[in-house]
Design a protein around this motif. Structure first.
Motif, PDB file in Angstrom:
ATOM      1  N   LEU A 100       0.855  -1.186   0.000  1.00 22.33           N
ATOM      2  CA  LEU A 100       0.000   0.000   0.000  1.00 22.33           C
ATOM      3  C   LEU A 100       0.887   1.229   0.000  1.00 22.33           C
ATOM      4  N   GLY A 101       0.841   1.980  -1.079  1.00 22.25           N
ATOM      5  CA  GLY A 101       1.674   3.161  -1.219  1.00 22.25           C
ATOM      6  C   GLY A 101       0.902   4.435  -0.941  1.00 22.25           C
ATOM      7  N   ALA A 102       1.529   5.577  -1.273  1.00 24.64           N
ATOM      8  CA  ALA A 102       0.954   6.880  -0.930  1.00 24.64           C
ATOM      9  C   ALA A 102      -0.439   7.047  -1.519  1.00 24.64           C
ATOM     10  N   GLY A 103      -1.353   7.553  -0.704  1.00 26.25           N
ATOM     11  CA  GLY A 103      -2.717   7.841  -1.132  1.00 26.25           C
ATOM     12  C   GLY A 103      -3.715   6.758  -0.794  1.00 26.25           C
ATOM     13  N   GLU A 104      -3.230   5.526  -0.511  1.00 31.35           N
ATOM     14  CA  GLU A 104      -4.177   4.433  -0.234  1.00 31.35           C
ATOM     15  C   GLU A 104      -4.975   4.722   1.044  1.00 31.35           C
ATOM     16  N   PHE A 105      -6.254   4.418   1.013  1.00 31.20           N
ATOM     17  CA  PHE A 105      -7.190   4.695   2.108  1.00 31.20           C
ATOM     18  C   PHE A 105      -7.759   3.365   2.560  1.00 31.20           C
ATOM     19  N   LEU A 106      -7.463   2.982   3.807  1.00 31.48           N
ATOM     20  CA  LEU A 106      -7.914   1.679   4.291  1.00 31.48           C
ATOM     21  C   LEU A 106      -8.839   1.819   5.482  1.00 31.48           C
ATOM     22  N   LEU A 107      -9.936   1.102   5.442  1.00 27.20           N
ATOM     23  CA  LEU A 107     -10.835   1.014   6.592  1.00 27.20           C
ATOM     24  C   LEU A 107     -10.728  -0.401   7.124  1.00 27.20           C
ATOM     25  N   TRP A 108     -10.359  -0.518   8.387  1.00 25.45           N
ATOM     26  CA  TRP A 108     -10.226  -1.837   9.010  1.00 25.45           C
ATOM     27  C   TRP A 108     -11.160  -1.874  10.208  1.00 25.45           C
ATOM     28  N   GLU A 109     -12.021  -2.905  10.279  1.00 31.45           N
ATOM     29  CA  GLU A 109     -12.920  -3.004  11.430  1.00 31.45           C
ATOM     30  C   GLU A 109     -13.301  -4.453  11.637  1.00 31.45           C
ATOM     31  N   GLY A 110     -13.815  -4.735  12.824  1.00 33.43           N
ATOM     32  CA  GLY A 110     -14.285  -6.081  13.113  1.00 33.43           C
ATOM     33  C   GLY A 110     -13.214  -6.935  13.753  1.00 33.43           C
ATOM     34  N   ALA A 111     -13.535  -8.239  13.876  1.00 35.20           N
ATOM     35  CA  ALA A 111     -12.709  -9.131  14.663  1.00 35.20           C
ATOM     36  C   ALA A 111     -11.489  -9.633  13.906  1.00 35.20           C
ATOM     37  N   ALA A 112     -11.484  -9.535  12.573  1.00 32.06           N
ATOM     38  CA  ALA A 112     -10.352 -10.054  11.808  1.00 32.06           C
ATOM     39  C   ALA A 112      -9.071  -9.322  12.222  1.00 32.06           C
ATOM     40  N   SER A 113      -7.971 -10.065  12.248  1.00 27.44           N
ATOM     41  CA  SER A 113      -6.732  -9.432  12.690  1.00 27.44           C
ATOM     42  C   SER A 113      -5.774  -9.270  11.516  1.00 27.44           C
ATOM     43  N   HIS A 114      -4.821  -8.360  11.690  1.00 25.82           N
ATOM     44  CA  HIS A 114      -3.799  -8.160  10.661  1.00 25.82           C
ATOM     45  C   HIS A 114      -2.485  -7.767  11.321  1.00 25.82           C
ATOM     46  N   ALA A 115      -1.421  -7.879  10.562  1.00 31.89           N
ATOM     47  CA  ALA A 115      -0.078  -7.605  11.087  1.00 31.89           C
ATOM     48  C   ALA A 115       0.690  -6.807  10.032  1.00 31.89           C
ATOM     49  N   PRO A 116       0.388  -5.503   9.895  1.00 31.87           N
ATOM     50  CA  PRO A 116       1.079  -4.716   8.874  1.00 31.87           C
ATOM     51  C   PRO A 116       2.567  -4.584   9.180  1.00 31.87           C
ATOM     52  N   ARG A 117       3.366  -4.433   8.131  1.00 32.24           N
ATOM     53  CA  ARG A 117       4.786  -4.183   8.297  1.00 32.24           C
ATOM     54  C   ARG A 117       5.215  -3.192   7.226  1.00 32.24           C
ATOM     55  N   SER A 118       6.319  -2.536   7.483  1.00 30.02           N
ATOM     56  CA  SER A 118       6.807  -1.584   6.491  1.00 30.02           C
ATOM     57  C   SER A 118       8.286  -1.834   6.256  1.00 30.02           C
ATOM     58  N   ALA A 119       8.614  -2.357   5.081  1.00 31.17           N
ATOM     59  CA  ALA A 119      10.016  -2.607   4.741  1.00 31.17           C
ATOM     60  C   ALA A 119      10.734  -1.288   4.454  1.00 31.17           C
ATOM     61  N   GLU A 120      10.056  -0.373   3.763  1.00 28.33           N
ATOM     62  CA  GLU A 120      10.728   0.858   3.303  1.00 28.33           C
ATOM     63  C   GLU A 120      10.526   2.029   4.262  1.00 28.33           C
ATOM     64  N   GLY A 121       9.656   1.845   5.281  1.00 24.49           N
ATOM     65  CA  GLY A 121       9.296   2.951   6.160  1.00 24.49           C
ATOM     66  C   GLY A 121       8.118   3.712   5.578  1.00 24.49           C
ATOM     67  N   CYS A 122       7.380   4.422   6.412  1.00 24.69           N
ATOM     68  CA  CYS A 122       6.264   5.203   5.873  1.00 24.69           C
ATOM     69  C   CYS A 122       5.793   6.254   6.878  1.00 24.69           C
ATOM     70  N   PHE A 123       5.060   7.220   6.339  1.00 26.78           N
ATOM     71  CA  PHE A 123       4.278   8.158   7.136  1.00 26.78           C
ATOM     72  C   PHE A 123       2.815   7.891   6.816  1.00 26.78           C
ATOM     73  N   CYS A 124       1.952   7.888   7.835  1.00 31.45           N
ATOM     74  CA  CYS A 124       0.529   7.725   7.554  1.00 31.45           C
ATOM     75  C   CYS A 124      -0.288   8.473   8.604  1.00 31.45           C
ATOM     76  N   LEU A 125      -1.557   8.675   8.277  1.00 31.60           N
ATOM     77  CA  LEU A 125      -2.513   9.226   9.230  1.00 31.60           C
ATOM     78  C   LEU A 125      -3.430   8.093   9.650  1.00 31.60           C
ATOM     79  N   THR A 126      -3.700   7.971  10.955  1.00 30.65           N
ATOM     80  CA  THR A 126      -4.661   6.962  11.394  1.00 30.65           C
ATOM     81  C   THR A 126      -5.758   7.619  12.226  1.00 30.65           C
ATOM     82  N   VAL A 127      -6.967   7.116  12.051  1.00 34.11           N
ATOM     83  CA  VAL A 127      -8.085   7.484  12.912  1.00 34.11           C
ATOM     84  C   VAL A 127      -8.585   6.174  13.526  1.00 34.11           C
TER      85      VAL A 127
END
Ligand SMILES: [Zn+2]
Length: 223
Positions: free
Chosen positions: A173-200
């Motif tokens: 997921l690169g610059a501009g991608e907009f993700l909505l994550w909700e519910g019981a499913a789990s995830h484990a994001p990682r960043s190989a290159e590093g990143c800046f993001c906004l989270t709500v």
């Protein structure tokens, strides 16, 4: 090419000014990078304007204004280009984190960005714009090679990538991608290159595997 967008209901609520400030900011940051969603918002604004025109037929037409008012409006329109001619633009502000830098998107330039709080390899700057709801809005700076332990979200999480990239659920997921994550499913994001993001986030995240579960007692750290 951006592949994750806010759904149409969010874009329409944005156009109507009905989103909470935190979510409106997230959508605005996506719009800066996404002409397709900009067009959707523009179309809905035009539709709202047409509807409000028909709903309020008592709104005076410009032609009904007294002559002196019309002259003043006309004067302001014709003199505007000259008065706006080429003001010097300051260089856009930058944020720095562990050797990475982010040119602030326009939607963030009028906000006060507090200093980074360091949480391991992650910098977090919480923005003071949340309302009475449970949402908390933060800028995150993630150093290259960072993995966030597997977790789920009792509330929702919106992430907008501002620079760099994240790998999540097999997708990059690169610059501009907009993700909505909700519910019981789990995830484990990682960043190989590093990143800046906004989270709500609408609730603290819940770590779901291994030793990271011990962090649940202090998961306010990333909320
Ligand atoms: Zn979009």
């Amino acid at each position: 090419m951006i592949s994750h967008h806010p759904d149409i209901g969010w874009l329409q609520a944005f156009a109507a000014g009905e989103l909470p400030t935190s979510l409106a900011l997230a959508v605005a940051l996506h719009l800066e990078a996404c002409p397709a969603c900009q067009q959707q918002v523009h179309d809905h604004e035009a539709w709202l304007a047409r509807n409000s025109w028909h709903a309020d037929s008592k709104t005076p037409l410009v032609a009904d204004l007294p002559t002196e008012q019309w002259d003043a409006i006309f004067e302001s329109i014709v003199t505007q280009p000259e008065s706006l001619a080429a003001p010097p633009q300051p260089a856009p502000p930058q944020l720095q984190w562990q050797g990475q830098s982010l040119t602030l998107p326009r939607a963030l330039r009028h906000l006060t960005i507090p200093p980074w709080q360091r949480i391991g390899k992650i910098g977090r700057a919480r923005l003071a714009l949340d309302g009475a709801g449970p949402e908390r809005t933060s800028l995150l700076a993630i150093a290259p090679g960072t993995a966030i332990p597997e977790h789920s979200h009792p509330g929702y999480e919106v992430t907008v990538v501002l620079a760099g990239g994240i790998e999540d659920q097999g997708a990059h997921l690169g610059a501009g991608e907009f993700l909505l994550w909700e519910g019981a499913a789990s995830h484990a994001p990682r960043s190989a290159e590093g990143c800046f993001c906004l989270t709500v986030m609408a609730a603290p995240l819940r770590f779901t595997r291994g030793w990271a579960r011990l962090l649940n007692g202090c998961s306010d750290l990333l909320y």
